[in-house]
Design a protein around this motif. Sequence first.
Motif, mmCIF file in Angstrom:
data_model
loop_
_atom_site.group_PDB
_atom_site.id
_atom_site.type_symbol
_atom_site.label_atom_id
_atom_site.label_comp_id
_atom_site.label_asym_id
_atom_site.label_seq_id
_atom_site.Cartn_x
_atom_site.Cartn_y
_atom_site.Cartn_z
ATOM 1 N N GLU A 60 7.644 7.279 10.858
ATOM 2 C CA GLU A 60 7.039 6.912 12.135
ATOM 3 C C GLU A 60 5.783 6.082 11.895
ATOM 4 N N LYS A 61 5.507 5.239 12.831
ATOM 5 C CA LYS A 61 4.278 4.446 12.780
ATOM 6 C C LYS A 61 3.092 5.377 12.578
ATOM 7 N N GLU A 68 2.873 0.435 9.701
ATOM 8 C CA GLU A 68 2.998 -0.237 10.989
ATOM 9 C C GLU A 68 4.425 -0.752 11.150
ATOM 10 N N LEU A 69 4.792 -1.055 12.381
ATOM 11 C CA LEU A 69 6.155 -1.505 12.647
ATOM 12 C C LEU A 69 6.522 -2.743 11.834
ATOM 13 N N GLU A 70 5.555 -3.652 11.664
ATOM 14 C CA GLU A 70 5.844 -4.902 10.970
ATOM 15 C C GLU A 70 6.026 -4.731 9.461
ATOM 16 N N SER A 119 8.303 -2.859 8.258
ATOM 17 C CA SER A 119 9.732 -2.622 8.046
ATOM 18 C C SER A 119 10.351 -3.771 7.270
ATOM 19 N N THR A 146 12.052 1.545 7.093
ATOM 20 C CA THR A 146 12.112 1.361 8.545
ATOM 21 C C THR A 146 10.987 2.167 9.157
ATOM 22 N N VAL A 184 9.376 3.331 12.639
ATOM 23 C CA VAL A 184 9.777 3.438 14.063
ATOM 24 C C VAL A 184 8.612 3.967 14.912
#
Lengths: 111, 115
Positions: free
Chosen positions: B14-15, B83-85, B87, B113, B115
């Motif tokens: 998770e983020k 962070e999401l970026e 991934s 990944t 999320v």
Amino acid sequence: LAKTTQPISMDSYEGQEVNITCSHNNIATNDYITWYQQFPSQGPRFIIQGYKTKVTNEVASLFIPADRKSSTLSLPRVSLSDTAVYYCLVGDIYYGQNFVFGPGTRLSVLP
Amino acid sequence: EAGVTQFPSHSVIEKGQTVTLRCDPISGHDNLYWYRRVMGKEIKFLLHFVKESKQDESGMPNNRFLAERTGGTYSTLKVQPAELEDSGVYFCASSQAPQAYYGYTFGSGTRLTVV
């Protein structure tokens, strides 16, 4: 770092010879040319490396003209399993500089 | 000889969480590199170790990324907080000489990944 330009994609048929050309107009004197192959879900795999003229190994040949501003990877008699992305990298292999992967050439071998 | 080993092969976090990626290079290879491909973009260099020393870390995106290579053997890449970026697929490679003659040997990568 020398910038390289390759075709984005190529199609071929089984049993044909495939030639992928890479342009590297600003190649430096100490730079070598290295080609990698990458299959989905795998890391790139070294294919061949050269400085000038012609280099051949068990899987490919690399042709480099006298001005070294381009190079051609030649894959003899491709099979379906040669479908992959092929990257041309240029740099000083002894200096340990980071190498730039461009978008590569996506080769599709058709039956 | 054994190849370059990376683990985990996949990680979903998770983020805001922390993730640590590990790379075991080929035994005897002093040079170890981290690369990554994010969001379908090109493979980008992150950093280069020679033994335990960072030779070049110019590709590290920000201070959320920390790479270590204890004793010049395996290496870890920690992302904290993720962070999401972030991934993407993180590749490790090793070589005896910087890239002479046989290029780098890459691992299969860790797919991260966030999320």
